[in-house]
Motif scaffolding. Structure first.
Motif, PDB file in Angstrom:
ATOM      1  N   LEU A  33       0.828  -1.201   0.000  1.00 26.25           N
ATOM      2  CA  LEU A  33       0.000   0.000   0.000  1.00 26.25           C
ATOM      3  C   LEU A  33       0.862   1.251   0.000  1.00 26.25           C
ATOM      4  N   LEU A  34       1.957   1.237   0.741  1.00 28.70           N
ATOM      5  CA  LEU A  34       2.823   2.411   0.792  1.00 28.70           C
ATOM      6  C   LEU A  34       3.374   2.750  -0.583  1.00 28.70           C
ATOM      7  N   MET A  35       3.750   1.731  -1.355  1.00 29.06           N
ATOM      8  CA  MET A  35       4.256   1.971  -2.698  1.00 29.06           C
ATOM      9  C   MET A  35       3.170   2.590  -3.574  1.00 29.06           C
ATOM     10  N   GLN A  36       1.949   2.113  -3.448  1.00 29.44           N
ATOM     11  CA  GLN A  36       0.851   2.664  -4.234  1.00 29.44           C
ATOM     12  C   GLN A  36       0.619   4.136  -3.890  1.00 29.44           C
ATOM     13  N   LEU A  37       0.649   4.459  -2.591  1.00 30.12           N
ATOM     14  CA  LEU A  37       0.469   5.851  -2.183  1.00 30.12           C
ATOM     15  C   LEU A  37       1.604   6.737  -2.679  1.00 30.12           C
ATOM     16  N   LEU A  38       2.827   6.219  -2.663  1.00 32.90           N
ATOM     17  CA  LEU A  38       3.969   6.990  -3.157  1.00 32.90           C
ATOM     18  C   LEU A  38       3.865   7.245  -4.653  1.00 32.90           C
ATOM     19  N   VAL A  39       3.403   6.258  -5.407  1.00 32.92           N
ATOM     20  CA  VAL A  39       3.248   6.444  -6.849  1.00 32.92           C
ATOM     21  C   VAL A  39       2.184   7.495  -7.146  1.00 32.92           C
ATOM     22  N   ILE A  40       1.067   7.440  -6.416  1.00 30.10           N
ATOM     23  CA  ILE A  40      -0.002   8.422  -6.631  1.00 30.10           C
ATOM     24  C   ILE A  40       0.444   9.822  -6.242  1.00 30.10           C
ATOM     25  N   SER A  41       1.168   9.939  -5.146  1.00 28.23           N
ATOM     26  CA  SER A  41       1.551  11.260  -4.644  1.00 28.23           C
ATOM     27  C   SER A  41       2.735  11.858  -5.392  1.00 28.23           C
ATOM     28  N   PHE A  42       3.738  11.020  -5.725  1.00 26.22           N
ATOM     29  CA  PHE A  42       4.976  11.551  -6.302  1.00 26.22           C
ATOM     30  C   PHE A  42       5.232  11.081  -7.727  1.00 26.22           C
TER      31      PHE A  42
ATOM     32  N   PHE B 203       4.803  13.503 -12.540  1.00 23.23           N
ATOM     33  CA  PHE B 203       5.704  13.401 -13.689  1.00 23.23           C
ATOM     34  C   PHE B 203       4.951  13.326 -15.009  1.00 23.23           C
ATOM     35  N   ILE B 204       3.672  12.947 -14.952  1.00 28.83           N
ATOM     36  CA  ILE B 204       2.859  12.913 -16.172  1.00 28.83           C
ATOM     37  C   ILE B 204       1.814  14.027 -16.156  1.00 28.83           C
ATOM     38  N   GLY B 205       2.035  15.011 -15.294  1.00 33.19           N
ATOM     39  CA  GLY B 205       1.189  16.190 -15.291  1.00 33.19           C
ATOM     40  C   GLY B 205      -0.033  16.130 -14.401  1.00 33.19           C
ATOM     41  N   ILE B 206      -0.168  15.088 -13.569  1.00 30.99           N
ATOM     42  CA  ILE B 206      -1.321  14.963 -12.675  1.00 30.99           C
ATOM     43  C   ILE B 206      -0.861  15.270 -11.258  1.00 30.99           C
ATOM     44  N   ARG B 207      -1.339  16.371 -10.716  1.00 28.51           N
ATOM     45  CA  ARG B 207      -0.944  16.784  -9.369  1.00 28.51           C
ATOM     46  C   ARG B 207      -2.166  16.762  -8.454  1.00 28.51           C
ATOM     47  N   LEU B 208      -2.038  16.089  -7.337  1.00 25.76           N
ATOM     48  CA  LEU B 208      -3.135  15.967  -6.378  1.00 25.76           C
ATOM     49  C   LEU B 208      -2.688  16.480  -5.018  1.00 25.76           C
ATOM     50  N   ASP B 209      -3.630  17.075  -4.311  1.00 26.92           N
ATOM     51  CA  ASP B 209      -3.349  17.448  -2.927  1.00 26.92           C
ATOM     52  C   ASP B 209      -3.196  16.188  -2.075  1.00 26.92           C
ATOM     53  N   PRO B 210      -2.509  16.288  -0.944  1.00 28.10           N
ATOM     54  CA  PRO B 210      -2.262  15.081  -0.127  1.00 28.10           C
ATOM     55  C   PRO B 210      -3.526  14.348   0.287  1.00 28.10           C
ATOM     56  N   PHE B 211      -4.566  15.086   0.692  1.00 26.06           N
ATOM     57  CA  PHE B 211      -5.769  14.399   1.168  1.00 26.06           C
ATOM     58  C   PHE B 211      -6.475  13.636   0.046  1.00 26.06           C
ATOM     59  N   PRO B 212      -6.772  14.243  -1.112  1.00 26.23           N
ATOM     60  CA  PRO B 212      -7.377  13.461  -2.198  1.00 26.23           C
ATOM     61  C   PRO B 212      -6.506  12.302  -2.663  1.00 26.23           C
ATOM     62  N   ALA B 213      -5.195  12.516  -2.665  1.00 28.97           N
ATOM     63  CA  ALA B 213      -4.298  11.427  -3.065  1.00 28.97           C
ATOM     64  C   ALA B 213      -4.410  10.254  -2.097  1.00 28.97           C
ATOM     65  N   GLY B 214      -4.509  10.552  -0.798  1.00 28.14           N
ATOM     66  CA  GLY B 214      -4.666   9.483   0.177  1.00 28.14           C
ATOM     67  C   GLY B 214      -5.983   8.755   0.029  1.00 28.14           C
TER      68      GLY B 214
END
Length: 207
Positions: free
Chosen positions: A166-175, A179-190
């Protein structure tokens, strides 16, 4: 009907458990160089274990509870004894440990942040839980579908999210997504990460 023998009820030798508590209790009582909290606790563990040995040998069910209580108290006594001896030798500084982790001035300043963090955690769990159940139900329907075009992608999704941390999935979504132009705030990303992960497990439960 289960019969009681010299080692307790059934095939489990409860006397071994009681003996372990007895040994740990005596270690806790004898390990302290000077009288300390470990001595009475160790003696209590030894007493409980002795009673557990007797109850196990005479075939009463209470022996199991006493034996386990003796082990727990004996472990506590042994741990306290080891910490006491290490503190006296200067290997650890218990007073410094308390000042580092239980400083009242820092707690008074930080407790509002702890409360906000706890509230955030509840929000994340609630939103991701509801969304995960909904998505998991859809995935479960896809998995039991007769069409391979629907079934195979759903299985691949479930295997991927259940097979990666799960940690890897969260890191990919957040960081990774920026790199492909999709930026999310921490709460929606979580919320998204927890939803995608929980949906895979919920789908298997429904299936």
């Amino acid at each position: 009907m289960t019969s009681a023998g010299p080692y307790g009820w059934g095939e489990q030798p409860l006397s071994r458990t009681a003996a372990s508590g007895l040994v740990l209790g005596m270690i806790g009582a004898a390990g302290a160089i000077q009288p300390s909290f470990a001595v009475p606790v160790g003696l209590l563990g030894a007493a409980l274990s002795l009673r557990g040995l007797y109850e196990s040998a005479t075939g009463t069910r209470r022996g199991q509870r006493l034996a386990r209580a003796g082990v727990a108290v004996g472990v506590l006594a042994a741990l306290v004894s080891v910490l006491w001896a290490a503190n006296r030798r200067g290997e650890i500084d218990l007073s410094g440990l308390g000042q580092a982790y239980f400083r009242r001035d820092i707690i008074e300043v930080m407790w509002p942040a702890f409360v906000r963090g706890a509230f955030r955690t509840i929000q994340l769990a609630a939103l991701a839980g509801v969304a995960g159940v909904a998505l998991g139900l859809v995935l479960a329907v896809f998995v039991i579908s007769k069409s391979s075009w629907v079934r195979l992608p759903a299985k691949a999704y479930i295997d991927f999210f259940r097979g990666t941390p799960l940690l890897m999935q969260l890191l990919v979504i957040s960081f990774g997504l920026p790199f492909i132009g999709i930026r999310l705030d921490p709460f929606p990303a979580g919320v998204i990460g927890l939803t995608l992960n929980s949906a895979a497990y919920v789908a298997e439960i429904f299936r």
